[in-house]
Design a protein around this motif. Structure first.
Motif, mmCIF file in Angstrom:
data_model
loop_
_atom_site.group_PDB
_atom_site.id
_atom_site.type_symbol
_atom_site.label_atom_id
_atom_site.label_comp_id
_atom_site.label_asym_id
_atom_site.label_seq_id
_atom_site.Cartn_x
_atom_site.Cartn_y
_atom_site.Cartn_z
ATOM 1 N N VAL A 34 15.689 -5.840 -24.810
ATOM 2 C CA VAL A 34 16.544 -6.759 -24.058
ATOM 3 C C VAL A 34 16.879 -7.943 -24.955
ATOM 4 O O VAL A 34 15.989 -8.582 -25.513
ATOM 5 C CB VAL A 34 15.843 -7.259 -22.772
ATOM 6 N N THR A 35 18.174 -8.222 -25.100
ATOM 7 C CA THR A 35 18.620 -9.348 -25.904
ATOM 8 C C THR A 35 19.522 -10.249 -25.068
ATOM 9 O O THR A 35 20.058 -9.826 -24.046
ATOM 10 C CB THR A 35 19.396 -8.881 -27.150
ATOM 11 N N ALA A 36 19.684 -11.480 -25.533
ATOM 12 C CA ALA A 36 20.589 -12.434 -24.900
ATOM 13 C C ALA A 36 21.754 -12.691 -25.842
ATOM 14 O O ALA A 36 21.587 -12.720 -27.058
ATOM 15 C CB ALA A 36 19.855 -13.736 -24.595
ATOM 16 N N SER A 37 22.928 -12.868 -25.249
ATOM 17 C CA SER A 37 24.116 -13.100 -26.062
ATOM 18 C C SER A 37 25.088 -13.995 -25.298
ATOM 19 O O SER A 37 25.014 -14.113 -24.085
ATOM 20 C CB SER A 37 24.797 -11.773 -26.401
ATOM 21 N N ASP A 38 26.008 -14.580 -26.047
ATOM 22 C CA ASP A 38 27.069 -15.342 -25.406
ATOM 23 C C ASP A 38 28.279 -14.449 -25.169
ATOM 24 O O ASP A 38 28.373 -13.344 -25.703
ATOM 25 C CB ASP A 38 27.442 -16.563 -26.244
ATOM 26 N N LEU A 39 29.185 -14.946 -24.370
ATOM 27 C CA LEU A 39 30.362 -14.170 -23.987
ATOM 28 C C LEU A 39 31.247 -13.838 -25.186
ATOM 29 O O LEU A 39 31.805 -12.749 -25.267
ATOM 30 C CB LEU A 39 31.156 -14.946 -22.936
ATOM 31 N N ASP A 40 31.359 -14.765 -26.138
ATOM 32 C CA ASP A 40 32.222 -14.531 -27.298
ATOM 33 C C ASP A 40 31.749 -13.376 -28.174
ATOM 34 O O ASP A 40 32.538 -12.758 -28.874
ATOM 35 C CB ASP A 40 32.330 -15.800 -28.150
ATOM 36 N N ASN A 41 30.449 -13.078 -28.156
ATOM 37 C CA ASN A 41 29.894 -12.021 -28.999
ATOM 38 C C ASN A 41 29.486 -10.774 -28.230
ATOM 39 O O ASN A 41 28.770 -9.932 -28.756
ATOM 40 C CB ASN A 41 28.693 -12.571 -29.774
ATOM 41 N N VAL A 42 29.950 -10.663 -26.992
ATOM 42 C CA VAL A 42 29.518 -9.541 -26.155
ATOM 43 C C VAL A 42 29.927 -8.197 -26.758
ATOM 44 O O VAL A 42 29.173 -7.229 -26.674
ATOM 45 C CB VAL A 42 30.016 -9.684 -24.697
ATOM 46 N N ALA A 43 31.082 -8.102 -27.364
ATOM 47 C CA ALA A 43 31.540 -6.817 -27.909
ATOM 48 C C ALA A 43 30.576 -6.294 -28.963
ATOM 49 O O ALA A 43 30.194 -5.122 -28.936
ATOM 50 C CB ALA A 43 32.944 -6.951 -28.476
ATOM 51 N N LEU A 53 23.787 -7.290 -18.348
ATOM 52 C CA LEU A 53 23.439 -8.114 -17.189
ATOM 53 C C LEU A 53 24.227 -9.407 -17.278
ATOM 54 O O LEU A 53 24.257 -10.053 -18.332
ATOM 55 C CB LEU A 53 21.946 -8.437 -17.192
ATOM 56 N N THR A 54 24.865 -9.810 -16.173
ATOM 57 C CA THR A 54 25.665 -11.032 -16.203
ATOM 58 C C THR A 54 25.827 -11.606 -14.808
ATOM 59 O O THR A 54 25.394 -11.004 -13.821
ATOM 60 C CB THR A 54 27.030 -10.779 -16.859
ATOM 61 N N SER A 55 26.478 -12.742 -14.743
ATOM 62 C CA SER A 55 26.752 -13.404 -13.472
ATOM 63 C C SER A 55 28.129 -12.996 -12.952
ATOM 64 O O SER A 55 28.976 -12.528 -13.727
ATOM 65 C CB SER A 55 26.685 -14.917 -13.652
ATOM 66 N N PRO A 56 28.377 -13.175 -11.655
ATOM 67 C CA PRO A 56 29.656 -12.742 -11.063
ATOM 68 C C PRO A 56 30.878 -13.358 -11.740
ATOM 69 O O PRO A 56 31.890 -12.678 -11.918
ATOM 70 C CB PRO A 56 29.552 -13.191 -9.604
ATOM 71 N N GLU A 57 30.783 -14.618 -12.148
ATOM 72 C CA GLU A 57 31.960 -15.289 -12.704
ATOM 73 C C GLU A 57 32.334 -14.825 -14.112
ATOM 74 O O GLU A 57 33.427 -15.106 -14.583
ATOM 75 C CB GLU A 57 31.797 -16.815 -12.672
ATOM 76 N N LEU A 58 31.462 -14.087 -14.772
ATOM 77 C CA LEU A 58 31.755 -13.637 -16.138
ATOM 78 C C LEU A 58 32.191 -12.172 -16.227
ATOM 79 O O LEU A 58 32.641 -11.729 -17.277
ATOM 80 C CB LEU A 58 30.547 -13.861 -17.044
ATOM 81 N N VAL A 59 32.084 -11.434 -15.150
ATOM 82 C CA VAL A 59 32.367 -9.993 -15.175
ATOM 83 C C VAL A 59 33.751 -9.689 -15.732
ATOM 84 O O VAL A 59 33.906 -8.834 -16.603
ATOM 85 C CB VAL A 59 32.212 -9.377 -13.766
ATOM 86 N N ASP A 60 34.766 -10.390 -15.261
ATOM 87 C CA ASP A 60 36.139 -10.103 -15.680
ATOM 88 C C ASP A 60 36.410 -10.481 -17.129
ATOM 89 O O ASP A 60 37.418 -10.074 -17.691
ATOM 90 C CB ASP A 60 37.125 -10.848 -14.776
ATOM 91 N N ARG A 61 35.520 -11.235 -17.732
ATOM 92 C CA ARG A 61 35.725 -11.681 -19.113
ATOM 93 C C ARG A 61 34.972 -10.837 -20.132
ATOM 94 O O ARG A 61 35.062 -11.093 -21.333
ATOM 95 C CB ARG A 61 35.342 -13.148 -19.226
ATOM 96 N N ILE A 62 34.225 -9.839 -19.689
ATOM 97 C CA ILE A 62 33.434 -9.019 -20.616
ATOM 98 C C ILE A 62 34.313 -8.095 -21.457
ATOM 99 O O ILE A 62 34.060 -7.893 -22.623
ATOM 100 C CB ILE A 62 32.359 -8.215 -19.853
ATOM 101 N N GLY A 63 35.350 -7.551 -20.887
ATOM 102 C CA GLY A 63 36.224 -6.655 -21.630
ATOM 103 C C GLY A 63 35.738 -5.223 -21.561
ATOM 104 O O GLY A 63 34.745 -4.913 -20.892
ATOM 105 N N PRO A 64 36.423 -4.322 -22.264
ATOM 106 C CA PRO A 64 36.072 -2.904 -22.211
ATOM 107 C C PRO A 64 34.682 -2.644 -22.797
ATOM 108 O O PRO A 64 34.326 -3.199 -23.835
ATOM 109 C CB PRO A 64 37.145 -2.214 -23.057
ATOM 110 N N THR A 65 33.927 -1.804 -22.103
ATOM 111 C CA THR A 65 32.586 -1.460 -22.565
ATOM 112 C C THR A 65 32.168 -0.119 -21.980
ATOM 113 O O THR A 65 32.637 0.263 -20.915
ATOM 114 C CB THR A 65 31.563 -2.553 -22.173
#
Length: 90
Positions: A34-43, A53-65
Motif C-alpha cells: 500500500v502506497t500513498a500518492s498525490d493526484l498529479d502522480n496517480v497515473a 483508494l480515494t475520496s468522493p471529490e477526487l474520483v472524477d480527476r483520477i483519469g483512465p485506469t
C-alpha cells in the motif's frame, strides 16, 4: 497486490488512508503493498495497482485506469474500508 491511496497533495489524508488500509488488510490476512500518492502522480503511482483508494471529490480527476477505484467516505472508519476492500478484492 498493489493498492494506492490518493489525495490532493499525497501527504496527509492519503497517509491516513494508507495506514488504515494496511490495518484492514492485516485483519483480513491479505498481503499487499500500500502506497500513498498525490493526484498529479496517480497515473505513474497506480500504473500496476489493482486498487485505488480515494475520496468522493477526487474520483472524477483520477483519469483512465485499470485499477478498481474504491471511494472511501470516512478514512477513519476501518469497518467501511474493510467492507469496500472486500468488495473490490472479492
Amino acid at each position: 497486490m498493489k493498492i494506492v491511496a490518493i489525495c490532493g497533495a499525497g501527504v496527509g489524508t492519503s497517509g491516513i488512508l494508507k495506514v488504515n488500509a494496511e490495518r484492514v488488510l492485516n485483519r483480513l490476512d491479505i498481503d499487499a503493498d500500500v502506497t500513498a500518492s498525490d493526484l498529479d502522480n496517480v497515473a505513474s503511482a497506480a500504473a500496476n495497482a489493482q486498487v485505488i483508494l480515494t475520496s468522493p471529490e477526487l474520483v472524477d480527476r483520477i483519469g483512465p485506469t485499470n485499477a478498481d477505484v474504491v471511494v472511501v467516505d470516512n478514512y477513519f472508519d476501518l469497518d467501511e474500508i474493510e467492507r469496500k476492500l472486500e468488495e473490490a478484492l472479492g
